[in-house]
Design an enzyme around this catalytic site. Structure first.
Site, short mmCIF file in Angstrom:
data_model
loop_
_atom_site.label_atom_id
_atom_site.label_comp_id
_atom_site.label_asym_id
_atom_site.label_seq_id
_atom_site.Cartn_x
_atom_site.Cartn_y
_atom_site.Cartn_z
N GLY A 34 0.81 -1.22 0.00
CA GLY A 34 0.00 0.00 0.00
C GLY A 34 0.83 1.26 0.00
N LEU A 36 0.53 3.61 -2.21
CA LEU A 36 0.98 3.42 -3.59
C LEU A 36 1.54 4.70 -4.20
CD1 LEU A 36 -2.04 1.21 -4.74
CD2 LEU A 36 0.15 0.48 -3.78
N HIS A 37 2.60 4.53 -4.99
CA HIS A 37 3.24 5.68 -5.65
C HIS A 37 3.41 5.35 -7.14
CE1 HIS A 37 6.83 3.20 -5.43
NE2 HIS A 37 6.64 3.08 -4.11
N HIS A 40 4.48 1.82 -8.12
CA HIS A 40 3.40 0.82 -8.12
C HIS A 40 2.48 1.02 -9.31
CE1 HIS A 40 4.15 1.08 -3.60
NE2 HIS A 40 4.33 -0.20 -3.85
N LYS A 152 13.62 -1.60 -8.06
CA LYS A 152 14.24 -0.90 -6.93
C LYS A 152 14.57 -1.91 -5.83
CE LYS A 152 12.16 1.69 -3.76
NZ LYS A 152 12.68 1.25 -2.45
N VAL A 179 11.20 3.60 -10.76
CA VAL A 179 10.66 4.90 -11.18
C VAL A 179 11.23 5.97 -10.25
CG1 VAL A 179 8.57 6.26 -11.56
CG2 VAL A 179 8.56 3.80 -12.04
N SER A 188 9.46 5.69 -3.39
CA SER A 188 9.31 4.71 -2.32
C SER A 188 8.23 5.19 -1.37
CB SER A 188 10.64 4.58 -1.57
OG SER A 188 10.44 3.93 -0.32
#
Ligand code: PAF
Length: 308
Positions: A34, A36-37, A40, A152, A179, A188
């Site tokens: 969760g 989320l960025h 994701h 990552k 990313v 992150s």
């Protein structure tokens, strides 16, 4: 943009994906904790492009946190996460409770040896057993055809690939580029711990990594020297407390004498910056003709990142 269906139990999720699979549809799976960025979201977009049914799990897995780590404070925002899933066209979100995932204390653990000895495996004992165990369980619940992970977490991808191969789990593991923010900071969930000053300092990680890949591009081939310079760069960076800085052969995560031609290497770092523990990496391969291929990840719009 339609809202994904949210399920909280393994039984509901299994019923949905079994139906899809028996109807000949492919199931793509993005496991997450969760908050989320963009990283994701890129995984969800890749799953959406490749698969008929896209499942995302949102579960902060206690098994992969050590004593004194940030389990209790791990950032959570379910509403925002569901909006991100909806925007990426996700079909199903599995959001189980800890009791649903672990109704009794687990007596079974999946451990992956060798590649877990260095990097985060050394600095976070038990972490990868927690990751491998929950990922194996999630794979059994979801039954995905393809599962998507971010590079990552290079060592995590290696652990999942090894587990899938050794245990003959019928899933294709897809690793997607890291990313980055425009200045190079890897996206992150833990970046939320950074205050303004720490956010400025945090860019030192990607800069140090890039300096290493630039040195390789410039012809340097002594692995230990590259690693030493990487350590020096991180130690000189204000506000950064190095945990590790290593240049390892990618396929087994071991140090070699010189950089071997045709092998992928990973330049991997972990450091405390302000209240956050951050990790980052890039990979490079020296081709037989001497050309150096570097993967530093991508920007939010998908363009390759090559330094800010
Ligand atoms: O990368 C993560 O967010 C977690 O380690 C994972 C794969 C969802 C397992 O809890």
């Amino acid at each position: 943009m339609s809202a994904p269906r949210i399920v909280t139990t393994a039984a509901e999720l299994r019923a949905a994906t079994e139906g899809a699979r028996s109807g000949g549809r492919t199931v793509g799976f993005v496991p997450t904790m969760g908050f989320l960025h963009e990283g994701h979201r890129a995984l969800m977009a890749a799953a959406r492009a490749d698969c008929d049914l896209v499942v995302v799990s949102i579960f902060v897995n206690p098994l992969q946190f050590g004593a004194g780590e940030d389990l209790a404070g791990y950032p959570r925002d379910l509403e925002r996460d569901l909006a991100a899933c909806a925007a990426e066209g996700v079909d199903l979100v599995l959001h189980p409770s800890v009791e649903e995932m672990y109704p009794r204390p687990m007596v079974t653990t999946v451990t992956v040896a060798g590649i877990t000895e260095r990097l985060c495996g050394a600095s976070r004992p038990g972490h990868f057993a927690g990751v491998a165990t929950v990922v194996a369980k999630l794979f059994n619940i979801v039954g995905p055809c393809r599962a998507y992970f971010g590079k990552k977490d290079y060592q995590q991808v290696a652990v999942v690939r090894a587990m899938v191969e050794d245990l003959a789990i019928p899933v294709e593991v897809v690793a997607r580029p890291t990313v980055r923010e425009d200045d190079g900071l890897a996206r992150s969930s833990r970046n939320t711990y950074l205050d303004e000053a720490a956010r400025r300092d945090a860019v030192a990680l990607s800069r140090a990594i890039r300096a290493t890949t630039e040195a390789v591009r410039g012809g340097r081939r002594d692995r230990a020297e590259l690693e030493r310079d990487l350590e020096v760069a991180l130690d000189a960076a204000p506000g950064v407390v190095r945990e590790y800085a290593e240049v390892l052969r990618g396929r087994d995560l071991v140090p070699t004498g010189t950089i071997e031609v045709g092998e992928e290497y990973v330049v991997a770092v972990a450091a405390r910056v302000g209240a956050a523990r951050l990790i980052d990496n890039a990979t490079f391969t020296v081709a037989p003709g001497g050309a150096v291929h570097v993967d530093l990840g991508v920007l939010g719009d998908g363009r390759a990142f090559d330094g800010a």
